[in-house]
Design a protein around this motif. Structure first.
Motif, PDB file in Angstrom:
ATOM      1  N   PHE A 118      52.964  39.526  14.197  1.00  0.00           N
ATOM      2  CA  PHE A 118      51.960  40.205  15.001  1.00  0.00           C
ATOM      3  C   PHE A 118      52.617  40.637  16.302  1.00  0.00           C
ATOM      4  CE2 PHE A 118      48.979  40.088  18.538  1.00  0.00           C
ATOM      5  CZ  PHE A 118      48.061  41.044  18.116  1.00  0.00           C
ATOM      6  N   VAL A 119      52.556  41.920  16.611  1.00  0.00           N
ATOM      7  CA  VAL A 119      53.078  42.440  17.874  1.00  0.00           C
ATOM      8  C   VAL A 119      52.014  43.327  18.501  1.00  0.00           C
ATOM      9  CG1 VAL A 119      55.484  42.377  17.125  1.00  0.00           C
ATOM     10  CG2 VAL A 119      54.149  44.460  16.795  1.00  0.00           C
ATOM     11  N   GLU A 120      52.120  43.465  19.822  1.00  0.00           N
ATOM     12  CA  GLU A 120      51.177  44.320  20.525  1.00  0.00           C
ATOM     13  C   GLU A 120      51.517  45.787  20.278  1.00  0.00           C
ATOM     14  OE1 GLU A 120      51.123  43.217  24.603  1.00  0.00           O
ATOM     15  OE2 GLU A 120      50.281  41.231  24.222  1.00  0.00           O
ATOM     16  N   GLU A 121      50.505  46.620  20.384  1.00  0.00           N
ATOM     17  CA  GLU A 121      50.679  48.054  20.152  1.00  0.00           C
ATOM     18  C   GLU A 121      51.668  48.676  21.117  1.00  0.00           C
ATOM     19  OE1 GLU A 121      47.654  51.657  20.609  1.00  0.00           O
ATOM     20  OE2 GLU A 121      46.989  50.173  19.120  1.00  0.00           O
ATOM     21  N   ASN A 122      51.849  48.048  22.292  1.00  0.00           N
ATOM     22  CA  ASN A 122      52.785  48.551  23.284  1.00  0.00           C
ATOM     23  C   ASN A 122      54.210  48.636  22.748  1.00  0.00           C
ATOM     24  OD1 ASN A 122      53.610  49.296  26.033  1.00  0.00           O
ATOM     25  ND2 ASN A 122      54.544  47.268  26.090  1.00  0.00           N
TER      26      ASN A 122
END
Length: 554
Positions: free
Chosen positions: A64-68
Motif C-alpha cells: 500500500f502506497v500513497e497516491e503521491n
C-alpha cells in the motif's frame, strides 16, 4: 488484456521492456525502477485511460502506497520525456481519474503488461555472476557481542575483492542494509548483483569458527561453502583463503601471483586487530563523537602494535576528517600529517595509506603532493573508490574543476551505488560549460539517491545532497521537502547544514542561507578552499556577514 511490445519507440526515446531501461538516442536515461514500471504500464496501454488505482496495483502490487508516490513518478517522467509534437505532453492527465500516454508509439509485438512488469522487477536480465554483495557475518558468539568483528570481516573482504579485475563488489553502505536472513533474490534484485556472500562467526575466547557460503541470487544455488575452526590469530589466513576462493569462483581460473599479493593485508595480533576493527566500524558515521571514539580505538591498536600500518591510516583519516569538518584545529592537522606519513612508511603497498596521505596533504593546500599520493593509491588498486573520490574533492578544492569532473566520473563507475560522485560530477561539468553531460550526471545521481532512500528512508546525507540536485533537475518543491527532512533528522550535522544553505542559495533566499551558515561556519566548521570555488556561495560572497564567517575558516 492487450498484447504489449517488447520495446516501444516514441520520438527520440526507446523503451526496452525486458531490460527495464529507457533510452534517449541510444543513451540510457537514469530513472528509478518504479518510474520505469509506471512508464511501461502507460505505454502498454497507450491511447487509453489508465486509472490511478490500476497503476498503483501494477507498479506496487503487494504494497500500500500513497497516491503521491504515483504523482512523483508521473512528474519525473514528464520532465524526462519533455513534450511531443505541437508542444503536447506525452503523458496526459485525466482529472480525478488517471493518466493516458498519447504519443505515437512504434511497437514490436511481444508481452509487457502486468506480468512483464513483474518479471522486470525480479529477473528481467540475469545479474552478472561476477557482481557480488558481501553481507555482514551473523554473530553466533555466546554473548552476541561481536557485531564489530562480523562487520569488520565483511568489510575487509569487500576491500580485498575490489582489487580483483573483473569483479564488481557492492559497496558496504549498500550491502550492510541486508542482514539477518535476507532473501537472496531480493538482495540480488535491489543491488544488481548475481552472487551473495554470507556467513556467520562464533568467537569464544581464543577460538574462532567462521562459516561462509557463496550463493547465486537468481537460483539460490550454493556455488561454494566452507567452515573454518581455527585459533583467533589465524583470522588473516582465513580472510585470505575466503577472498581467493570467492574471486576464483566468480571470475573463473586461478588468480595470478600479482592478484594473490594484492589480497594480502598487513597482519597484527588479535588484540590490536580487535581495536582496529572497532575503530573502522565507527569511522563511516562521521559524527564528532564517533570520530573521536574511533581515534581512541585506533590509538589503542597502534599502542599494542606500533608497526600496524592500517591502524595508522585509519587514525590519519579520523584527524583529516575532524580537521575538515569540526574546527580545523592545529592539533588535528599535525596529527593527520604525522599519522599519514607513518602509515605510508609502514605499509607502502597499502592503497589506503596513500589515500590517507593525500587527504592530509590536501589540508595544507599541498595539492600537487596530494595528487601524487592519490595517483599512487590508484596505481596500487585501480578499483579503489576512496582514491578517486578524495582525489576529485582535492582537485575541486584546488581549482582544477575539469580534472575533478573526470575523477568524480571514475568514482561513480567504480562504485555504482554511490550517489555523491555523479552529483558532484554534475556540478563540476556545469561549471566548465558542459551542460548536457551535467544534466545526465545529475539525473544519474538523483536515481542513485532514490535507490539509497528505498533502502534507508532516513539517510540524511542522501536527502540533503539530493535536494540540491533536485533543484537543478527542475524540482524545487521536492528539493525543499528533502532538505527539511534531512534537517529534522540531523539538525546539527555540518554536512546537512551546508547542503541546506546551498539549496537556499539556489532559491535566492539569502537571509535564510546566512542564518544556516552561521550555525556551521560560525563555529569554525567548513572547508574554505572548497567554498572559494563553489558557485553556490556566489549569492553571499560580497556580503560582509559572509566574509566575516569565512575568516573563521582555515
Amino acid at each position: 488484456m492487450s498484447t504489449p511490445p517488447l520495446y516501444c519507440a516514441f520520438g527520440a526515446f526507446r523503451l526496452e521492456a525486458a531490460e527495464k531501461v529507457l533510452y534517449e538516442s541510444d543513451r540510457p536515461v537514469p530513472l528509478t525502477p518504479k518510474a520505469v514500471e509506471t512508464l511501461l504500464a502507460l505505454v502498454a496501454r497507450h491511447g487509453r485511460l489508465v486509472t490511478k488505482e490500476e497503476l498503483l496495483r501494477i507498479v506496487w502490487p503487494d504494497t500500500f502506497v500513497e497516491e503521491n508516490n504515483l504523482a512523483q513518478n508521473i512528474s519525473l517522467l514528464r520532465r524526462v520525456l519533455g513534450e511531443g509534437a505541437g508542444g503536447r505532453r506525452l503523458i496526459e492527465t485525466v482529472p480525478r481519474r488517471g493518466y493516458r500516454f498519447v504519443g505515437p508509439v512504434e511497437e514490436r509485438p511481444g508481452r509487457l503488461a502486468e506480468e512483464t512488469a513483474a518479471e522486470a522487477r525480479s529477473a528481467a536480465v540475469a545479474p552478472d555472476i561476477a557482481a557480488i554483495a558481501v553481507l555482514p557475518f551473523a554473530d553466533m558468539s555466546p554473548g552476541r557481542d561481536q557485531d564489530y568483528f562480523c562487520e569488520g570481516l565483511a568489510e575487509e573482504l569487500i576491500n580485498a575483492l575490489t582489487q580483483i579485475e573483473g569483479l564488481r563488489v557492492a559497496a558496504r553502505t549498500a550491502s550492510f542494509h541486508f542482514r539477518g536472513g535476507a532473501d537472496v533474490r531480493e538482495v540480488g534484485a535491489r543491488l544488481g548483483v548475481g552472487t551473495l556472500h554470507e556467513g556467520s562467526v562464533r568467537k569464544a575466547g581464543e577460538r574462532l569458527r567462521v562459516t561462509v557460503q557463496l550463493i547465486e541470487t537468481t537460483t539460490g544455488y550454493h556455488r561454494w561453502s566452507r567452515r573454518f575452526d581455527r585459533q583467533l590469530d589465524d583470522v588473516f589466513a582465513i580472510q585470505d583463503e575466503i577472498a581467493e576462493s570467492v574471486a576464483s569462483s566468480l571470475r573463473g581460473g586461478v588468480l595470478s601471483p600479482r592478484e594473490k599479493e594484492l589480497l594480502l593485508r598487513p597482519q597484527t595480533g588479535p588484540a590490536a586487530y580487535e581495536h582496529y576493527l572497532r575503530g573502522r566500524q565507527l569511522l563511516p558515521r562521521l559524527t564528532r563523537a564517533d570520530l573521536q571514539a574511533s581515534a581512541q580505538l585506533f590509538e589503542r591498536a597502534v599502542a599494542l602494535d606500533p608497526g600496524y600500518g592500517p591502524a595508522w591510516a585509519g587514525l590519519a583519516m579520523v584527524h583529516a576528517t575532524l580537521y575538515e569538518w569540526f574546527g580545523a584545529t592545529d592539533d588535528d592537522l599535525a596529527r593527520a600529517e604525522r599519522t599519514s606519513e607513518r602509515a605510508r612508511a609502514l605499509a607502502p603497498g597499502l592503497a589506503d595509506a596513500h589515500v590517507a596521505r593525500g587527504c592530509a596533504l590536501s589540508l595544507s593546500r599541498r595539492y600537487a603532493d596530494a595528487a601524487r599520493a592519490f595517483e599512487e593509491a590508484i596505481r596500487i588498486n585501480p578499483n579503489l573508490f576512496d582514491a578517486y573520490y578524495y582525489f576529485a574533492r582535492t582537485s575541486f578544492a584546488g581549482g582544477e574543476i575539469a580534472r575533478s569532473a573526470e575523477l568524480f566520473g571514475k568514482a561513480a563507475q567504480v562504485r555504482q551505488e554511490d550517489f555523491q560522485s555523479p552529483l558532484l560530477q554534475g556540478q563540476s561539468l556545469r561549471m566548465i560549460g558542459r551542460a548536457d553531460e551535467a544534466l545526465h550526471a545529475t539525473r544519474e545521481g538523483i536515481a542513485r539517491v532514490e535507490r539509497a532512500l528505498e533502502l534507508n528512508p532516513s539517510d540524511a546525507r542522501a536527502l540533503s545532497m539530493g535536494s540540491n540536485w533536485l533543484f537543478h533537475d527542475g524540482q524545487p518543491e521536492r528539493a525543499l521537502e528533502w532538505s527539511r527532512r534531512s534537517l529534522e533528522l540531523h539538525p546539527d550535522d555540518p554536512g546537512t547544514l551546508v547542503n541546506a544553505a546551498c539549496l537556499r542559495s539556489k532559491l535566492g533566499r539569502k537571509e535564510e542561507m546566512l542564518e544556516i551558515l552561521e550555525r556551521v561556519f560560525g563555529r569554525g566548521w567548513g572547508k574554505r578552499d572548497w567554498i572559494e570555488h563553489d558557485p553556490d556561495y556566489d549569492l553571499v560572497r560580497d556580503d560582509p556577514r559572509f566574509q566575516k564567517l569565512l575568516e573563521r575558516l582555515k
